[in-house]
Design an enzyme around this catalytic site. Structure first.
Site, mmCIF file in Angstrom:
data_model
loop_
_atom_site.group_PDB
_atom_site.id
_atom_site.type_symbol
_atom_site.label_atom_id
_atom_site.label_comp_id
_atom_site.label_asym_id
_atom_site.label_seq_id
_atom_site.Cartn_x
_atom_site.Cartn_y
_atom_site.Cartn_z
ATOM 1 N N MET A 137 66.062 61.973 36.810
ATOM 2 C CA MET A 137 67.532 62.053 36.845
ATOM 3 C C MET A 137 68.121 61.624 38.186
ATOM 4 S SD MET A 137 67.945 65.633 34.777
ATOM 5 C CE MET A 137 66.834 66.060 33.427
ATOM 6 N N HIS A 145 73.068 64.627 42.226
ATOM 7 C CA HIS A 145 72.700 63.942 40.975
ATOM 8 C C HIS A 145 73.949 63.667 40.140
ATOM 9 C CE1 HIS A 145 69.241 66.388 42.217
ATOM 10 N NE2 HIS A 145 68.494 65.466 41.674
HETATM 11 N N1 HPA Z 1 62.623 64.306 32.539
HETATM 12 C C1 HPA Z 1 63.662 64.058 33.377
HETATM 13 N N2 HPA Z 1 63.666 64.415 34.640
HETATM 14 C C2 HPA Z 1 62.593 65.061 35.114
HETATM 15 C C3 HPA Z 1 61.484 65.361 34.309
HETATM 16 C C4 HPA Z 1 61.498 64.963 32.942
HETATM 17 O O1 HPA Z 1 60.549 65.184 32.175
HETATM 18 N N3 HPA Z 1 60.591 66.018 35.097
HETATM 19 C C5 HPA Z 1 61.142 66.104 36.326
HETATM 20 N N4 HPA Z 1 62.353 65.523 36.353
#
Ligand code: HPA
Length: 264
Positions: A203, A86
């Site tokens: 993300m 990521h």
């Molecule tokens: N926000 C960003 N990324 C995520 C979320 C979220 O609420 N849930 C799982 N990945």
């Protein structure tokens, strides 16, 4: 600096050698909580640790296994990435898209990206898979450099979305926002995203989709809503809940992915 495409080519050669499969047809990137969906895809004929392949940084997040499996699905050969890099890990954008570039170099013409996301659209329920129809990049970070004016009008293949909905007519579609993280969004940020037309937030996925499309692959992305986005219910966000929602939905997701690949 090593040329990123040459590095992807050398990782693809290492995969061909380790799996004894010269060409893979399709690649899947399994996001947070999606690892359990893999067992529905079939039995891997080979598995390679990403750390043993050129160009892959070590995984940083619990629930991201960090290996690559070769699985025969119908008459297709699938390369399954359990774990991804990521942007928030800080290894840079080239590391984020190295997996999909490797997959394309390994022969994959179709790239299926899965992820865990927060649901902004209140029509979605936790545990529901949603097809990504389009995206908004809130990181502004592109995997492309130089004058590559790639068209993204049909980035998320309409053909593959239609195919997925033929298999599961209950599948909804939505617009995914790429948020750098690693902190989750604030309720005010989620409100802004809703106003600009977003349904889902996560993300990952966006840089990989762009990099794969730029190399000519057909891309599908599917998000598992693991929680209501910040401020939607007033509940706090928790990574363990994200993983648990993935486990609960895993077999439905695995069966969908398997059927889709047999119909490609
Ligand atoms: N926000 C960003 N990324 C995520 C979320 C979220 O609420 N849930 C799982 N990945």
């Amino acid at each position: 600096m090593t040329d990123p495409l040459a590095l992807a080519q050398s990782a693809a050669e290492a995969i061909a050698k380790a799996t004894q499969v010269a060409q893979h047809d399709v690649a899947l990137v399994m996001g947070s909580g999606w690892a359990d969906a893999v067992s529905a895809l079939g039995t891997p004929s080979a598995e390679v640790a990403m750390k043993d392949l050129p160009g892959f940084p070590p995984p940083a997040v619990e629930g991201h296994g960090g290996n690559v499996q070769s699985i025969a699905i119908g008459d297709k050969r699938a390369l399954v990435f359990l774990g991804r890099t990521h942007l928030y890990e800080g290894h840079g954008i080239e590391a984020v898209v190295h997996g999909v570039r490797t997959a394309v170099a390994a022969g994959a013409k179709t790239i299926i990206l899965t992820n865990a996301c927060g649901g902004i659209n209140t029509e979605y329920r936790v545990g529901e898979p949603v097809l990504v129809r389009d995206h908004i990049s809130f990181t502004g970070v592109s995997p492309l450099a130089g004058a590559q004016f790639v068209d993204l009008t049909t980035l998320y293949s309409p053909r593959l979305r239609t195919l997925a909905k033929e298999i599961d007519p209950s599948l909804k579609e939505g617009v995914y926002v790429h948020w750098r993280g690693p902190a989750y969004e604030t309720p005010a940020e989620i409100n802004m995203m809703r106003i600009v037309g977003a349904d889902l937030v996560g993300m990952s996925t966006v840089p990989e989709a762009i990099a794969a499309h730029a190399l000519g692959a057909e891309v599908m992305a599917i998000s598992l809503v693991t929680n209501a986005a910040a401020g939607v219910t007033g509940e706090k966000l928790n990574h363990l809940e994200v993983i648990a929602a993935g486990k609960a939905a895993a077999s439905r997701m695995g069966i969908l992915l398997r059927e889709l690949i047999t119909k490609l």
